[in-house]
Structures are given as structure tokens and as C-alpha cells.
Scaffold this motif. Structure first.
Motif, mmCIF file in Angstrom:
data_model
loop_
_atom_site.group_PDB
_atom_site.id
_atom_site.type_symbol
_atom_site.label_atom_id
_atom_site.label_comp_id
_atom_site.label_asym_id
_atom_site.label_seq_id
_atom_site.Cartn_x
_atom_site.Cartn_y
_atom_site.Cartn_z
ATOM 1 N N GLY A 1 -31.433 -28.592 -32.696
ATOM 2 C CA GLY A 1 -30.935 -29.597 -31.772
ATOM 3 C C GLY A 1 -30.098 -29.060 -30.635
ATOM 4 O O GLY A 1 -29.605 -29.815 -29.811
ATOM 5 N N SER A 2 -29.906 -27.736 -30.571
ATOM 6 C CA SER A 2 -29.023 -27.184 -29.543
ATOM 7 C C SER A 2 -29.749 -26.168 -28.682
ATOM 8 O O SER A 2 -29.265 -25.070 -28.461
ATOM 9 N N GLY A 3 -30.937 -26.534 -28.207
ATOM 10 C CA GLY A 3 -31.682 -25.610 -27.360
ATOM 11 C C GLY A 3 -30.978 -25.335 -26.045
ATOM 12 O O GLY A 3 -31.184 -24.318 -25.424
ATOM 13 N N GLY A 4 -30.043 -26.237 -25.622
ATOM 14 C CA GLY A 4 -29.300 -26.025 -24.392
ATOM 15 C C GLY A 4 -30.152 -26.306 -23.166
ATOM 16 O O GLY A 4 -31.328 -26.643 -23.238
ATOM 17 N N ALA A 5 -29.507 -26.150 -22.001
ATOM 18 C CA ALA A 5 -30.187 -26.408 -20.740
ATOM 19 C C ALA A 5 -31.223 -25.329 -20.456
ATOM 20 O O ALA A 5 -31.017 -24.154 -20.769
ATOM 21 N N ASP A 6 -32.348 -25.742 -19.863
ATOM 22 C CA ASP A 6 -33.392 -24.791 -19.473
ATOM 23 C C ASP A 6 -32.977 -24.066 -18.196
ATOM 24 O O ASP A 6 -32.472 -24.682 -17.251
ATOM 25 N N GLU A 7 -33.214 -22.779 -18.181
ATOM 26 C CA GLU A 7 -32.891 -22.011 -16.982
ATOM 27 C C GLU A 7 -34.012 -22.137 -15.957
ATOM 28 O O GLU A 7 -35.187 -22.164 -16.310
ATOM 29 N N VAL A 8 -33.630 -22.209 -14.687
ATOM 30 C CA VAL A 8 -34.597 -22.260 -13.596
ATOM 31 C C VAL A 8 -34.090 -21.340 -12.491
ATOM 32 O O VAL A 8 -32.926 -21.395 -12.102
ATOM 33 N N THR A 9 -34.952 -20.453 -12.036
ATOM 34 C CA THR A 9 -34.580 -19.492 -10.994
ATOM 35 C C THR A 9 -35.015 -20.022 -9.636
ATOM 36 O O THR A 9 -36.179 -20.366 -9.439
ATOM 37 N N VAL A 10 -34.061 -20.074 -8.714
ATOM 38 C CA VAL A 10 -34.312 -20.635 -7.384
ATOM 39 C C VAL A 10 -34.137 -19.532 -6.339
ATOM 40 O O VAL A 10 -33.058 -18.947 -6.215
ATOM 41 N N GLY A 11 -35.196 -19.240 -5.627
ATOM 42 C CA GLY A 11 -35.107 -18.283 -4.537
ATOM 43 C C GLY A 11 -34.564 -18.958 -3.282
ATOM 44 O O GLY A 11 -34.851 -20.134 -3.028
ATOM 45 N N THR A 12 -33.769 -18.243 -2.492
ATOM 46 C CA THR A 12 -33.189 -18.815 -1.271
ATOM 47 C C THR A 12 -33.361 -17.848 -0.107
ATOM 48 O O THR A 12 -33.381 -16.622 -0.284
ATOM 49 N N SER A 13 -33.460 -18.445 1.064
ATOM 50 C CA SER A 13 -33.493 -17.668 2.300
ATOM 51 C C SER A 13 -32.771 -18.472 3.369
ATOM 52 O O SER A 13 -33.275 -19.514 3.807
ATOM 53 N N GLY A 14 -31.554 -18.026 3.741
ATOM 54 C CA GLY A 14 -30.783 -18.722 4.757
ATOM 55 C C GLY A 14 -29.596 -19.448 4.171
ATOM 56 O O GLY A 14 -29.569 -19.788 2.984
ATOM 57 N N PRO A 15 -28.567 -19.700 4.978
ATOM 58 C CA PRO A 15 -27.325 -20.344 4.509
ATOM 59 C C PRO A 15 -27.524 -21.781 4.026
ATOM 60 O O PRO A 15 -26.866 -22.219 3.088
ATOM 61 N N ALA B 1 -25.073 -30.251 -10.173
ATOM 62 C CA ALA B 1 -25.722 -31.428 -10.773
ATOM 63 C C ALA B 1 -26.713 -31.071 -11.876
ATOM 64 O O ALA B 1 -27.352 -31.959 -12.439
ATOM 65 N N GLY B 2 -26.842 -29.780 -12.201
ATOM 66 C CA GLY B 2 -27.876 -29.350 -13.143
ATOM 67 C C GLY B 2 -27.750 -29.945 -14.529
ATOM 68 O O GLY B 2 -28.757 -30.195 -15.202
ATOM 69 N N LYS B 3 -26.517 -30.206 -14.993
ATOM 70 C CA LYS B 3 -26.335 -30.733 -16.345
ATOM 71 C C LYS B 3 -27.027 -32.083 -16.530
ATOM 72 O O LYS B 3 -27.552 -32.382 -17.602
ATOM 73 N N SER B 4 -27.016 -32.894 -15.473
ATOM 74 C CA SER B 4 -27.651 -34.214 -15.560
ATOM 75 C C SER B 4 -29.158 -34.103 -15.766
ATOM 76 O O SER B 4 -29.787 -35.031 -16.284
ATOM 77 N N TYR B 5 -29.751 -33.009 -15.350
ATOM 78 C CA TYR B 5 -31.193 -32.784 -15.489
ATOM 79 C C TYR B 5 -31.517 -31.837 -16.650
ATOM 80 O O TYR B 5 -32.665 -31.466 -16.834
ATOM 81 N N ASP B 6 -30.490 -31.452 -17.400
ATOM 82 C CA ASP B 6 -30.652 -30.489 -18.495
ATOM 83 C C ASP B 6 -31.246 -29.178 -17.984
ATOM 84 O O ASP B 6 -32.115 -28.581 -18.607
ATOM 85 N N LEU B 7 -30.745 -28.748 -16.830
ATOM 86 C CA LEU B 7 -31.220 -27.506 -16.206
ATOM 87 C C LEU B 7 -30.026 -26.633 -15.828
ATOM 88 O O LEU B 7 -28.927 -27.136 -15.553
ATOM 89 N N LYS B 8 -30.283 -25.330 -15.807
ATOM 90 C CA LYS B 8 -29.259 -24.370 -15.402
ATOM 91 C C LYS B 8 -29.829 -23.508 -14.273
ATOM 92 O O LYS B 8 -30.460 -22.480 -14.518
ATOM 93 N N PRO B 9 -29.628 -23.907 -13.010
ATOM 94 C CA PRO B 9 -30.201 -23.159 -11.886
ATOM 95 C C PRO B 9 -29.497 -21.815 -11.669
ATOM 96 O O PRO B 9 -28.275 -21.724 -11.753
ATOM 97 N N ALA C 1 -37.197 -32.359 -8.742
ATOM 98 C CA ALA C 1 -36.342 -33.531 -8.526
ATOM 99 C C ALA C 1 -34.899 -33.110 -8.271
ATOM 100 O O ALA C 1 -34.212 -33.686 -7.416
ATOM 101 N N LEU C 2 -34.412 -32.102 -9.022
ATOM 102 C CA LEU C 2 -33.044 -31.625 -8.829
ATOM 103 C C LEU C 2 -32.876 -31.010 -7.448
ATOM 104 O O LEU C 2 -31.869 -31.266 -6.757
#
Length: 392
Positions: free
Chosen positions: A46-60, A72-80, A122-123
Motif C-alpha cells: 500500500g505504500s508504493g509512493g508517488a511515481d517519478e516523472v522526468t521532465v526535460g526543460t529548455s529555457g527559463p 503540485a505533484g502530490k495532488s497527482y501522485d507524481l514526483k517530477p 495534466a500536471l
């Protein structure tokens, strides 16, 4: 020696013999380890925790969006997690090769792979809109508290309905029903097997020369019941500690009540079935005959357990109510209903009264059969012969 002292002496003998038994100690250790393992496994599942998601960025601008996603990641059960690139082309290549889950580049544009998680998209969209709104508010001249009031209005007052621990209580009820079934069944067979062993080895003749049959039977039942209660308590306590430590649920508000009601109905159920199994054992002269003689009791117990699963899932139903008041099945069903808060106090009182009444009836019958059949060592004894032997 008075009657009480004789019963206590026999009970002490049963406790000593049981605790000295190597198989009993090994079995207890295995079940304790299983209880701890089940509690820890429940937390891991029951404690799989938030899923990790890697986000690439380019620019400020993209970097600010990722900051919003992380907030806001906790609301989506995600860890960006952010991974910066020097150009939009590099970020695009990383998405194509699967090095990142998605990318935000100047333009602005969101780049996603064909297997991108809808929650991640969505996040990112929500974080981008929030950043755009903040920029618009700042361009309009609002700062500080005024800007926060526009961007983050007070949430609606929320009232939580229902029982937050409902799932945990139902899980405890299922485990309790299984444990009660196994322990009552095991110790019932232990009583009947012990009666047959003493009868076949002729030890019962020596014992009854010193202690009347009724006190011998009562001491045996109480001694083994005490061992069973202690063993059951060990399973419950270790399992609750493991489940709490693993984060499966907060057992502090559930465990005490569950342990108390389970202990009560274990003793009531054990006394009822132990007397019945002792009665069955007295009719046998060999261990080989025990299975066929005790099969009606076993079927009654197994049937009660199988039906209890449906009763626990619907604790307010008519079937659950009837089963929790029917003495042979009440020990398995009633604790689960009590743990889930689906029982009025008078139902518990009535259930206990009915069980005690039936136990007294079975105890009197077991006493007559035990007196009439325990010294008959030649083959199986019929019920009629046992009752007739008790009258002589």
C-alpha cells in the motif's frame, strides 16, 4: 484436594505439556513470523509512493513550469524531476529516445512520447496555466497579498463523511475471522486428539483414579484454551505492530478493540468447540477414527468461515446479523461486525448469552459422554453406549 485445585492442577499439566512440545514451539514461531510478514507486506503493497516523472526543460519559462509541477505533484501522485537541456532540439531528442518522459521547450510547447502518462500531461498543463496566470496578474500591477488572493483563493470548507479507517477495519475483520477459524479448529482437534491419545495409551485410567472425569475434562479444556489465547494474542500483537511500523494503517485506534473482541470470542468459541471435540474424541479408541467422528464439527466450522467472508463485506445485512447470533458461527462473524462498528450493544450481549447457554448444554453432554466412553478402549463407542455408560 478440592475440586478447584484438581481442575487447576490438570490445566497446569496441559499447559506444561503443550509448551514443552517441540512441534508447538516451531509452529508458534512460524505463525508469529507470518503475522509480522503479513503486516510488513501490507505496508509495502500500500505504500508504493508517488511515481517519478522526468521532465526535460529548455529555457527559463520551462524551468518555472517544472517548479510549479513539483509544488503540485502530490495532488497527482507524481514526483517530477527536472533535466535541463541547452536547446529545444536536444530536449526533443531526449523525448524521442525515452531519456525523459516529456519536455517543455520555448515556444512554448509541450513534447510528449507516445506512451506518456496522462497524469504527467495534466500536471504539466495545470502548472503551465498557473504560471501564465501569475505572469498576467503581475503584468496587471498586482503584487503581494493582492496577487495571492487572485491566484490562490481560499478553498471550499470540506467536511469528510464516512469512516476514514473503513478499509483498515474491514481488513482487520477478515484477518481476525481467518485467525479465529484456524485457532479454534486447531485447538479443538488438539483436545480431541489428546483425549484419544490418553484413552488409547490407558493413561486416562490412571488420571481418573486421582481426578474425577468431569474435573479432568474441564482442566484439559481450560489449560489448552489458555495456551491458545496466549498464542492468538501473540499473533495479533506482532501483526498489529508490524502493520503500524510499515505504515499499512494506524493500528493504535483499532488494535486494542480488535484484540479485546477477538480474545473474548476466541474463548467463547473455543470453549464451545473444545467441549464438542472432546466429546467426539471420547467416542474414538484410535487416532484413525478421529477424522470421521469429528467431520460434522469440521464442516460446521469451515462452512461458518466461508460464509463469514460475505458477512464481513456486508456487516449490516440480514445474513451477517443471523450468523453473528447463531452460537456455532458467532465466534467467527461477530468480532468482524464489532470491529466495523455495525453492531448494537444488545446484539453482542445476546450473542454472548446464547453462546454461554449452548456451551453449558454441550459441556453437560460432553461430561456424560466422556464419563461413559473414556474408559472404553475397544473400538469406537456409539453415542447410545456412551450415554448408557455414564449412567452406571
Amino acid at each position: 484436594m478440592n475440586a478447584r485445585s484438581q481442575v487447576v492442577l490438570v490445566a497446569q499439566r496441559e499447559v506444561r505439556e503443550r509448551l514443552r512440545n517441540k512441534a508447538f514451539r516451531i509452529t508458534t514461531l512460524i505463525f508469529c513470523l507470518a503475522a509480522v510478514g503479513a503486516g510488513l507486506a501490507a505496508g509495502l503493497i500500500g505504500s508504493g509512493g508517488a511515481d517519478e516523472v522526468t521532465v526535460g526543460t529548455s529555457g527559463p519559462d520551462a524551468a518555472r513550469v517544472v517548479d510549479g509541477m513539483q509544488a503540485a505533484g502530490k495532488s497527482y501522485d507524481l514526483k517530477p524531476e527536472q533535466k535541463a537541456f541547452g536547446s529545444a532540439a536536444s530536449a526533443r531528442a531526449a523525448v524521442d529516445e525515452g531519456d525523459v518522459d516529456l519536455a517543455i521547450v520555448d515556444g512554448p510547447r509541450l513534447l510528449v512520447g507516445v506512451d506518456a502518462d496522462a497524469r504527467s500531461i495534466a500536471l504539466a498543463q495545470a502548472a503551465w496555466r498557473a504560471d501564465a496566470q501569475r505572469q498576467a496578474v503581475e503584468r496587471g500591477g498586482l503584487r503581494g497579498a493582492e496577487a495571492r488572493a487572485v491566484l490562490s483563493p481560499a478553498p471550499l470548507p470540506t467536511t469528510e463523511l464516512g469512516d476514514a479507517d473503513a478499509d483498515a477495519k474491514q481488513g482487520v475483520a477478515y484477518i481476525g475471522a481467518l485467525l479465529l477459524y484456524l485457532v479454534i479448529f486447531t485447538y479443538g482437534l488438539t483436545v480431541s486428539s489428546g483425549v484419544v491419545e490418553e484413552k488409547s495409551s490407558r493413561v486416562v485410567e490412571i488420571l481418573q483414579a486421582a481426578v474425577p472425569p468431569r474435573r479432568l475434562l474441564l482442566g484439559k479444556v481450560l489449560g489448552l484454551g489458555l495456551v491458545g489465547l496466549l498464542q492468538t494474542a501473540a499473533f495479533l500483537v506482532l501483526g498489529a505492530i508490524a502493520a503500524t511500523a510499515s505504515g499499512a494503517f494506524d493500528a493504535s485506534g483499532i488494535a486494542a478493540g480488535a484484540a479485546a473482541i477477538t480474545g473474548l470470542y476466541f474463548m467463547l468459541g473455543y470453549l464451545l468447540y473444545a467441549c464438542a471435540y472432546a466429546m467426539a474424541g471420547a467416542l474414538c479408541a484410535r487416532q484413525e477414527d478421529l477424522q470421521s467422528v469429528t467431520s460434522p464439527l469440521t464442516i460446521l466450522l469451515v462452512g461458518g468461515y466461508l460464509l463469514s467472508t460475505g458477512a464481513i463485506s456486508s456487516p449490516d445485512g440480514t445474513i451477517a446479523t443471523a450468523m453473528s447470533l447463531f452460537p456455532p458461527w458467532a465466534p467467527i462473524v461477530m468480532p468482524g461486525r464489532v470491529i466495523q462498528g455495525a453492531v448494537a450493544w444488545w446484539e453482542v450481549a445476546l450473542s454472548v448469552a446464547l453462546m454461554l447457554a449452548m456451551t453449558l448444554v454441550v459441556l453437560r453432554l460432553a461430561d456424560r459422554i466422556y464419563r461413559g466412553a473414556s474408559l472404553q478402549v475397544r473400538g469406537r463407542t456409539s453415542l447410545k453406549a456412551a450415554l448408557g455408560g455414564a449412567g452406571r
